[in-house]
Design a protein around this motif. Structure first.
Motif, PDB file in Angstrom:
ATOM      1  N   HIS A 116      40.331  19.552  41.194  1.00  0.00           N
ATOM      2  CA  HIS A 116      40.354  20.243  39.482  1.00  0.00           C
ATOM      3  C   HIS A 116      38.108  19.847  39.341  1.00  0.00           C
ATOM      4  O   HIS A 116      37.838  21.008  38.305  1.00  0.00           O
ATOM      5  CB  HIS A 116      41.365  19.747  39.059  1.00  0.00           C
ATOM      6  CG  HIS A 116      41.435  18.754  39.093  1.00  0.00           C
ATOM      7  ND1 HIS A 116      42.152  17.403  39.394  1.00  0.00           N
ATOM      8  CD2 HIS A 116      40.554  17.528  37.250  1.00  0.00           C
ATOM      9  CE1 HIS A 116      41.986  15.747  38.895  1.00  0.00           C
ATOM     10  NE2 HIS A 116      41.271  16.215  37.568  1.00  0.00           N
TER      11      HIS A 116
ATOM     12  N   ASP B 171      45.008  18.249  37.716  1.00  0.00           N
ATOM     13  CA  ASP B 171      44.408  19.188  36.599  1.00  0.00           C
ATOM     14  C   ASP B 171      44.975  18.250  35.496  1.00  0.00           C
ATOM     15  O   ASP B 171      45.315  18.010  34.930  1.00  0.00           O
ATOM     16  CB  ASP B 171      45.298  19.630  36.711  1.00  0.00           C
ATOM     17  CG  ASP B 171      45.537  21.333  37.764  1.00  0.00           C
ATOM     18  OD1 ASP B 171      44.290  21.647  38.339  1.00  0.00           O
ATOM     19  OD2 ASP B 171      46.774  22.154  38.429  1.00  0.00           O
TER      20      ASP B 171
ATOM     21  N   GLN C  44      43.383  17.023  33.285  1.00  0.00           N
ATOM     22  CA  GLN C  44      42.666  17.934  32.083  1.00  0.00           C
ATOM     23  C   GLN C  44      43.354  18.413  31.029  1.00  0.00           C
ATOM     24  O   GLN C  44      44.453  18.313  31.209  1.00  0.00           O
ATOM     25  CB  GLN C  44      41.934  18.969  32.866  1.00  0.00           C
ATOM     26  CG  GLN C  44      40.496  18.672  33.539  1.00  0.00           C
ATOM     27  CD  GLN C  44      39.520  17.920  32.939  1.00  0.00           C
ATOM     28  OE1 GLN C  44      39.380  18.178  31.849  1.00  0.00           O
ATOM     29  NE2 GLN C  44      38.585  17.732  33.619  1.00  0.00           N
TER      30      GLN C  44
ATOM     31  N   ILE D 289      42.357  25.468  33.881  1.00  0.00           N
ATOM     32  CA  ILE D 289      42.977  24.170  35.037  1.00  0.00           C
ATOM     33  C   ILE D 289      43.747  24.825  35.382  1.00  0.00           C
ATOM     34  O   ILE D 289      44.339  23.123  35.191  1.00  0.00           O
ATOM     35  CB  ILE D 289      42.004  23.257  34.652  1.00  0.00           C
ATOM     36  CG1 ILE D 289      40.364  23.481  34.064  1.00  0.00           C
ATOM     37  CG2 ILE D 289      42.304  22.371  35.905  1.00  0.00           C
ATOM     38  CD1 ILE D 289      39.513  22.660  33.242  1.00  0.00           C
TER      39      ILE D 289
ATOM     40  N   THR E  27      44.877  23.945  39.189  1.00  0.00           N
ATOM     41  CA  THR E  27      44.941  24.127  40.616  1.00  0.00           C
ATOM     42  C   THR E  27      46.387  23.694  41.514  1.00  0.00           C
ATOM     43  O   THR E  27      46.248  24.542  42.775  1.00  0.00           O
ATOM     44  CB  THR E  27      44.034  22.934  40.712  1.00  0.00           C
ATOM     45  OG1 THR E  27      44.333  22.164  41.296  1.00  0.00           O
ATOM     46  CG2 THR E  27      42.849  23.064  40.533  1.00  0.00           C
TER      47      THR E  27
END
Length: 448
Positions: free
Chosen positions: A207, A235, A237, A242, A244
């Motif tokens: 990511h 991820d 985050q 985001i 993935t």
């Protein structure tokens, strides 16, 4: 010394899955649970009290009163970074952000000797063992953009410590590969050389890449070519865009890699809308992708840009549990720029998981214990890692009169049995710290 072929008898044992107050007698022969029986009130059993025994004394006893302690399967810490542990003094993180932690560690990596890497790995592994962990999966930085030889030498250092401690514990090594889709041929040859060293799986954090899908494609290609499992940082985050994990699910289906992929963090899943998150969780269940929550580091690093109500940063633990996704909890980073706290104690991580995921009922806490034992054991490739007759005995004894006290007190004493013998034993920290031996070699940071 007691013969390993001689039966080991434990009594006044508590097991978390049974009713409060019930005690058990357990017989172990040749490192296998021979019998597990309920004790009656009239049971008159006599043996050495474990609170009076040192680790050397334990090897001389075959009848032991554990004095009402809980016996749990030994802990499996399925997501750690042993090579970074205890590096905070060398690599500070002034902002406390993930971005600075990554940048500062990469810039400093060239100065770390193999000896220093080994010392960190050894110290964290032995400290983990003292708290009841007998199996660790460690992700290892692979600093290919800094120095090819450095990447290989640091990985080799971790592998050498794995061999050093093999008689007492097991370590799986997972190098973290980045930007695979843009690597020149020579660097891909270095990566393939690393995979020939005897590493266990393939890791990374796709990511973070601007070409995350292409990098994930390369990861699956390498995993299939070398016969490795995949364990990724996914991820990590606050940004819900985001995601993935969706491409990872797709590739898992394409490569028929069900049951061979583990996704750690999954923080952005908590930031996105309920419908999309529910769909992803359902697909993860269908493809048997394992999940790992890392509450310590995620609470510390995530939500840095939030104002007012600050998000906890952890993934949707309860939703995973309710949807049938296998989810474990693990310690992640310890005393490094990514997480300045922690002590390699999975029971402490379990408490953080209970707080952040609102796991408070007796049944939820029993499931939380599985998140530290049976569930990560499945990811690790271990079968029958539980307390059951005719199963290999690998356990930790902890203080606690009920399951709530188990997490509330974090048991200052731990006794660990693995591979047919006692491998670690510690008494009360309070008693220990009053002595003159408050600082020791190996084991816990406090000398225990």
């Amino acid at each position: 010394m007691r013969d390993n072929q001689e039966d080991l008898h434990l009594f006044n044992v508590r097991l978390p899955q049974d009713s409060i107050g019930q005690l058990f007698s357990i017989t172990i022969k040749n490192g296998v649970y021979e019998t597990i029986q309920k004790q009656t009130d009239s049971a008159m059993l006599h043996g050495a009290k474990i609170s009076k025994l040192s680790i050397s004394d334990l090897t001389e006893q075959n009848v032991i009163d554990v004095e009402g302690r809980y016996l749990l399967p030994s802990f499996i810490d399925i997501h750690t970074h042993l090579d970074k542990a205890f590096s905070l003094t060398s690599v500070p993180n002034r902002s406390g952000t993930l971005q600075e932690a990554i940048r500062n560690y990469s810039e400093k990596a060239v100065s770390f000797s193999e000896h220093e890497i080994k010392e960190r790995v050894r110290k964290a592994a032995l400290q983990s063992l003292s708290y009841g962990t007998t199996h660790i999966r460690t992700h290892v930085n692979f600093e290919l953009d800094i120095n090819e030889n450095l990447s290989l030498s640091h990985l080799q250092a971790v592998l050498e410590v794995r061999e050093e401690v093999r008689s007492n514990m097991s370590i799986q090594v997972v190098p973290m590969f980045s930007y695979l889709s843009s690597r020149p041929k020579k660097q891909m040859e270095v990566i393939e050389e690393a995979l020939s060293y005897g590493v266990d799986g393939i890791g990374g954090a796709p990511h973070l890449s601007p070409t995350s899908k292409e990098d994930i494609d390369f990861i699956f290609q390498l995993a299939e070519k070398f016969g490795k499992f995949i364990d990724l940082h996914v991820d990590e985050q606050d940004d819900p865009t985001i995601c993935t994990i969706e491409h990872i699910i797709q590739k898992t289906k394409e490569y028929n890699y069900q049951g061979k992929v583990v996704a750690g963090h999954l923080c952005s899943l908590s930031a996105m809308d309920e419908k999309r998150a529910a769909t992803i969780i359902e697909e993860m269940a269908g493809t048997k992708i394992g999940a790992v929550t890392l509450p310590g580091a995620n609470m510390y690093l995530q939500g840095r840009d939030d104002r007012g109500i600050i998000r906890r940063g952890i993934t949707r633990v309860k939703e995973f549990l309710n949807s049938g996704v296998e989810i474990a909890t693990a310690s992640d980073n310890v005393n490094d720029p990514f997480h300045p706290f922690g002590r390699c104690d999975l029971l402490q991580i379990g408490l953080l998981t209970a707080y952040t995921a609102h796991l408070g009922s007796e049944s939820e806490l029993q499931h939380l214990i599985k998140m530290m034992t049976e569930t990560p054991a499945g990811f690790y490739g271990l079968k029958n890692h539980r307390v059951e007759e005719k199963v290999n005995a690998s356990f930790v004894l902890l203080e606690g009169r009920d399951i709530y006290q188990l997490f509330a007190n974090l048991s200052p004493s731990r006794f660990v049995y693995h591979k047919g013998r006692w491998v670690s034993g510690t008494t009360s920290e309070t008693q220990f710290l009053m002595s003159e031996k408050a600082v020791g070699v190996g084991g816990r940071e406090d000398g225990i």
